[in-house]
Design an enzyme around this catalytic site. Sequence first.
Site, PDB file in Angstrom:
ATOM      1  N   LYS A  55       0.845  -1.204   0.000  1.00  0.00           N
ATOM      2  CA  LYS A  55       0.000   0.000   0.000  1.00  0.00           C
ATOM      3  C   LYS A  55       0.878   1.252   0.000  1.00  0.00           C
ATOM      4  O   LYS A  55       0.631   2.196  -0.756  1.00  0.00           O
ATOM      5  CB  LYS A  55      -0.936  -0.001   1.227  1.00  0.00           C
ATOM      6  CG  LYS A  55      -2.033  -1.057   1.150  1.00  0.00           C
ATOM      7  CD  LYS A  55      -2.814  -1.167   2.460  1.00  0.00           C
ATOM      8  CE  LYS A  55      -3.715  -2.392   2.435  1.00  0.00           C
ATOM      9  NZ  LYS A  55      -4.448  -2.610   3.695  1.00  0.00           N
ATOM     10  N   GLN A  99      -4.293  -1.571  10.061  1.00  0.00           N
ATOM     11  CA  GLN A  99      -4.277  -2.874   9.402  1.00  0.00           C
ATOM     12  C   GLN A  99      -4.830  -3.959  10.329  1.00  0.00           C
ATOM     13  O   GLN A  99      -4.492  -4.018  11.511  1.00  0.00           O
ATOM     14  CB  GLN A  99      -2.835  -3.202   8.971  1.00  0.00           C
ATOM     15  CG  GLN A  99      -2.676  -4.478   8.160  1.00  0.00           C
ATOM     16  CD  GLN A  99      -3.315  -4.408   6.776  1.00  0.00           C
ATOM     17  OE1 GLN A  99      -3.553  -3.334   6.229  1.00  0.00           O
ATOM     18  NE2 GLN A  99      -3.603  -5.557   6.204  1.00  0.00           N
ATOM     19  N   ASP A 122     -10.509   3.188   4.780  1.00  0.00           N
ATOM     20  CA  ASP A 122     -10.868   1.770   4.654  1.00  0.00           C
ATOM     21  C   ASP A 122     -12.394   1.589   4.581  1.00  0.00           C
ATOM     22  O   ASP A 122     -12.870   0.518   4.233  1.00  0.00           O
ATOM     23  CB  ASP A 122     -10.364   0.994   5.882  1.00  0.00           C
ATOM     24  CG  ASP A 122      -9.175   0.100   5.581  1.00  0.00           C
ATOM     25  OD1 ASP A 122      -8.989  -0.273   4.413  1.00  0.00           O
ATOM     26  OD2 ASP A 122      -8.443  -0.215   6.537  1.00  0.00           O
TER      27      ASP A 122
HETATM   28  N1  GUN Z   1      -6.461  -6.728   6.380  1.00  0.00           N
HETATM   29  C1  GUN Z   1      -6.755  -7.366   5.224  1.00  0.00           C
HETATM   30  N2  GUN Z   1      -7.324  -6.520   4.340  1.00  0.00           N
HETATM   31  C2  GUN Z   1      -7.406  -5.322   4.952  1.00  0.00           C
HETATM   32  C3  GUN Z   1      -7.896  -4.043   4.556  1.00  0.00           C
HETATM   33  O1  GUN Z   1      -8.401  -3.845   3.452  1.00  0.00           O
HETATM   34  N3  GUN Z   1      -7.790  -3.053   5.472  1.00  0.00           N
HETATM   35  C4  GUN Z   1      -7.265  -3.253   6.693  1.00  0.00           C
HETATM   36  N4  GUN Z   1      -7.213  -2.220   7.534  1.00  0.00           N
HETATM   37  N5  GUN Z   1      -6.794  -4.421   7.109  1.00  0.00           N
HETATM   38  C5  GUN Z   1      -6.871  -5.452   6.238  1.00  0.00           C
END
Ligand code: GUN
Length: 297
Positions: A55, A99, A122
């Site tokens: 990311k 995350q 998110d």
């Molecule tokens: N863990 C797996 N996918 C995601 C996501 O899209 N956002 C977050 N914050 N954690 C994740």
Amino acid sequence: MKEAKIIDGKLISRKIKEELKAEIAKIIDAEEKAPHLVAVIVGEDPASQTYVASKEKAAKLIGMTSSTYKLPEDTTEEELLKTIDFLNKDDEVDGFIVQLPLPEHIDVDKVISSIDPSKDVDGFHPVNVGRMAIGQKAYVSATPAGIMELLSRYKIDTAGKHCVVLGRSNIVGSPMSILMSKKTNPGNSTVTVCHSRTQNMEEFTKSADILICAIGQPQFVKSDMVKKGAVVIDVGIHRVPADNEKGYRIVGDVDYDEVKYKASHITPVPGGVGPMTISMLLKNTFEASKHEIYPKG
Ligand code: GUN
């Protein structure tokens, strides 16, 4: 036998990133602040470390500012909430994510609810989920937003069609079912949600014009479960043993090699829905920097 048209998430994701990069270049040329995305990660989970690194890299490649707060596994809930409070108040930060998964001693719902909804890129905060559900502007989480974007860019006709969603998770199945039933394009579908307690699931899947598979089981959807000409969207990502160098290969929730002869359109795994998630996160962050969803003041 005729094969389905591939819905190429890798290609569309690249296009979206190029579009965002061009927009961000204009901001930087005007000597304004580049959008700033922060990721918070607690602990050492290797998959989470990889996701967050991708990311951050993707954000930087399109000209955003991106940083990661790495907190140790034994961080207390209070310490994490303090970090979130700091990010909520920091005007330099346009959007941030925490995350998941978080260590077990931390209450995930409490953490997500402490994020300022206007920075929740998110789209996990109950305010964003609620706004999405009632058709207001909201950050929509990356996977459902990515699927809507793919349906839109491939001009899939969804109005009046039967959309069957397999799975009812908070991050995919449930929001997907809501989005597809809205008076929007894509959307305007008649939606059925199937889950672990659904009886005679095949009866539903066989009548789906659009089949969205987020059930979490490798190659669960076989060709005899799919109507001829259906649009099949595969959200699954699973490692299965394979006779190759790596010893595994990646498959989805759909038995692709079978279903590709039945569907009119299909997302491959890998290269379908997966690559869309990062570009949707970046799109949300760009919108956060423009205050498009939550206007300032
Ligand atoms: N863990 C797996 N996918 C995601 C996501 O899209 N956002 C977050 N914050 N954690 C994740």
